[in-house]
Scaffold this active site. Sequence first.
Site: not given
Length: 289
Positions: A90, A138, A191
């Site tokens: 992440d 990411e 998201d």
Amino acid sequence: NDRGIAIIGDIPIFVSPDGADVWANRELFQVNEKGYPSAVAGVPPDYFSATGQKWGNPLYNWAAHKKEGYRWWISRVRHLLEQADYVRVDHFRGFEAYWEVPVDAENAISGEWKKGPGEELFRAIHDALGEDLPIFAEDLGLITPEVEKLRDTLGFPGMRVLQFAFDGGESTFLPHQFNTRNCICYTGTHDNNTTAGWYNSASEYSRDKVRRYMNTDASSISWDFIRICLGSIARYAIFPIQDVLKLGEEGRMNVPGVADGNWAWRYRDGDLNSGMAQGLRQMTELFGR
């Protein structure tokens, strides 16, 4: 795994301020003797929020991590690889440079960039756990040439999100602009809005570009996105189950920067049907995935 299914795990870059990690390893975080931080994690203003996002997580004391050979991070990745086949790292850009926000700031606008550990951290993980680790980066947000260089030097596939491709001109998220197979094509992520929800709220410019690009009337827009995603050169293609189910805004998983009301959507047994299964199978076989 016995059924040919691989699972992608997720390793958040930061941890909870009141979690066991900070409590037991205060020297590895930018906190005082009582565990309270003077600055916290976040991101500057971006696609999702005009005031940035003040996450509130404690920041790492990277000098202390380096001194102990990144033991804590090696342990963390090792544990996740015991649970999953791949690791999605992440907020990858935060390892090149992270956004430091004063703890008493109202929002994230007043933050500033600070250098992260960069390649050194991941080399230590490689040395401990082996080369060619199954890591996805990411790499969204404010991505600089330095972040791209770090990702490519390490050989981690980055993300190409189709919903980000149609807001302007020649976006690097458009499939014909993919410059490497070593990437992951997403219709959208946790998201984003669902693809149907995104399309319904997009500008007419974006909707028109989508229709022309995909040669579609948009009557089944999420499946149009899935088809383009599977047909791209990207090594991996990922799409939320909500897009398979053609759900709109009501199926959205998370709104970044909004503290309440997220992560409530649940898949219900029976939502998928044989027609969807057949459609996915045909496209998967057609594009050799």
